[in-house]
Scaffold this motif. Structure first.
Motif, PDB file in Angstrom:
ATOM      1  N   ALA A 150       2.276   1.729  -3.424  1.00 43.45           N
ATOM      2  CA  ALA A 150       1.240   2.163  -4.360  1.00 43.45           C
ATOM      3  C   ALA A 150       0.773   3.588  -4.088  1.00 43.45           C
ATOM      4  CB  ALA A 150       0.048   1.205  -4.300  1.00 43.45           C
TER       5      ALA A 150
ATOM      6  N   THR B  44      -9.153   5.460   4.731  1.00 49.91           N
ATOM      7  CA  THR B  44      -8.658   5.334   3.361  1.00 49.91           C
ATOM      8  C   THR B  44      -7.152   5.547   3.317  1.00 49.91           C
ATOM      9  OG1 THR B  44     -10.768   6.101   2.450  1.00 49.91           O
ATOM     10  CG2 THR B  44      -8.838   6.237   1.014  1.00 49.91           C
ATOM     11  N   ARG B  45      -6.672   6.526   4.079  1.00 49.03           N
ATOM     12  CA  ARG B  45      -5.233   6.816   4.101  1.00 49.03           C
ATOM     13  C   ARG B  45      -4.436   5.731   4.823  1.00 49.03           C
ATOM     14  NH1 ARG B  45      -4.031  12.549   6.327  1.00 49.03           N
ATOM     15  NH2 ARG B  45      -1.934  11.799   5.818  1.00 49.03           N
TER      16      ARG B  45
ATOM     17  N   ARG C   1      -1.044   4.507  -1.495  1.00 43.98           N
ATOM     18  CA  ARG C   1      -2.333   4.539  -0.806  1.00 43.98           C
ATOM     19  C   ARG C   1      -2.190   4.792   0.690  1.00 43.98           C
ATOM     20  NH1 ARG C   1      -2.808  -0.447  -3.134  1.00 43.98           N
ATOM     21  NH2 ARG C   1      -3.068  -1.380  -1.064  1.00 43.98           N
ATOM     22  N   LYS C   2      -1.090   4.351   1.279  1.00 42.54           N
ATOM     23  CA  LYS C   2      -0.941   4.441   2.730  1.00 42.54           C
ATOM     24  C   LYS C   2      -0.033   5.600   3.113  1.00 42.54           C
ATOM     25  CE  LYS C   2       0.041   1.674   6.855  1.00 42.54           C
ATOM     26  NZ  LYS C   2      -1.305   1.892   7.443  1.00 42.54           N
ATOM     27  N   THR C   3      -0.572   6.544   3.870  1.00 40.34           N
ATOM     28  CA  THR C   3       0.201   7.710   4.322  1.00 40.34           C
ATOM     29  C   THR C   3       0.037   7.947   5.823  1.00 40.34           C
ATOM     30  OG1 THR C   3      -1.643   9.179   3.752  1.00 40.34           O
ATOM     31  CG2 THR C   3       0.070   8.848   2.073  1.00 40.34           C
TER      32      THR C   3
ATOM     33  N   GLU D 143      -7.749  -0.704   0.134  1.00 45.79           N
ATOM     34  CA  GLU D 143      -7.761  -0.826  -1.323  1.00 45.79           C
ATOM     35  C   GLU D 143      -9.175  -1.066  -1.832  1.00 45.79           C
ATOM     36  OE1 GLU D 143      -5.342  -3.185  -4.849  1.00 45.79           O
ATOM     37  OE2 GLU D 143      -5.437  -4.030  -2.831  1.00 45.79           O
TER      38      GLU D 143
ATOM     39  N   ALA E 163       0.829  -1.206   0.000  1.00 42.42           N
ATOM     40  CA  ALA E 163       0.000   0.000   0.000  1.00 42.42           C
ATOM     41  C   ALA E 163       0.866   1.259   0.000  1.00 42.42           C
ATOM     42  CB  ALA E 163      -0.939  -0.003   1.207  1.00 42.42           C
TER      43      ALA E 163
ATOM     44  N   GLY F 197      -4.502   2.830   3.892  1.00 40.76           N
ATOM     45  CA  GLY F 197      -4.100   1.908   2.840  1.00 40.76           C
ATOM     46  C   GLY F 197      -5.193   1.000   2.335  1.00 40.76           C
TER      47      GLY F 197
ATOM     48  N   GLN G 289     -15.188   2.249   4.300  1.00 39.31           N
ATOM     49  CA  GLN G 289     -13.760   2.351   4.592  1.00 39.31           C
ATOM     50  C   GLN G 289     -13.440   1.937   6.020  1.00 39.31           C
ATOM     51  OE1 GLN G 289     -15.613   4.878   3.294  1.00 39.31           O
ATOM     52  NE2 GLN G 289     -14.393   6.212   1.960  1.00 39.31           N
TER      53      GLN G 289
END
Length: 205
Positions: A16, A148-149, A18-20, A153, A13, A151, A160
């Protein structure tokens, strides 16, 4: 530079984009803690007790936060080391490489035995993160945007948070489920980060 562990799915993630953000359990705080606040450079757990109808409030310092804003983190992930021959003729030689489970797709080292992330040396790190914020909240305070942050998918509103619950509970050991599962609603460090290059001063080479 400090280490941080992620499982294979979360590494994917991060790669990609997606993960922060990640949530980590705040451990060793008193039972009955009703708020956690920052007092200058220390985090304080506030808890209390009733006596003859009067609520007495107590405070106890908790361990320092695991990361500070600006810290550079190197990601520890499932990995292994393997060797292969490179070059041709007299220039042919045996060289050593690192492989990562999060990126393995029928490659030449796919059959090598994997090693757990906790044992990954700093020099094997390939992903670096810069901490941009740290705060404390209850696990159930997470929003759909934050989930969502984390990660998630291919998740759509309003699912979420439901998807995050499944991922969170899957990481908790059975022995700790009553304390740290979603239903237990533990206090967590919320650590937001961004991808970065490894600073030259930290380079092991």
């Amino acid at each position: 530079m400090k280490p941080i562990l992620f499982n294979t799915e979360m590494v994917q993630a991060i790669l990609a984009g997606r993960k922060t953000v990640t949530r980590r359990i705040v451990k060793n705080i008193p039972e009955g803690t009703h708020r956690i606040e920052r007092d200058h450079e220390k985090w304080i757990a506030c808890f209390g007790a009733y006596d003859a109808g009067i609520f007495y409030d107590y405070e106890k310092p908790i361990r320092p936060q695991p990361y500070e804003i600006g810290d550079i983190l190197y990601v520890r992930e499932t990995w292994h080391k393997y060797s292969k021959r490179v070059g041709k003729g007299e220039a042919c030689r045996l060289e050593t490489f690192y492989g990562y489970k999060a990126s393995i797709q029928n490659s030449e080292d796919a059959a090598e035995k994997w090693k757990p992330s906790i044992h990954m040396p700093k020099e094997a790190a390939r992903i670096f993160l810069r901490v941009v914020s740290v705060h404390v909240e209850r696990l159930k305070d997470i929003t759909a945007e934050q989930a969502t942050r984390e990660g998630i998918e291919l998740s759509f509103p309003p699912f979420q948070v439901d998807d995050f619950i499944d991922i969170w509970n899957a990481t908790i050991k059975k022995a700790d489920f009553d304390r740290y599962s979603w239903n237990a609603n533990p206090w967590v460090w919320v650590i937001e980060f961004e991808r970065c290059e490894m600073p030259v001063e930290y380079s092991p080479w």
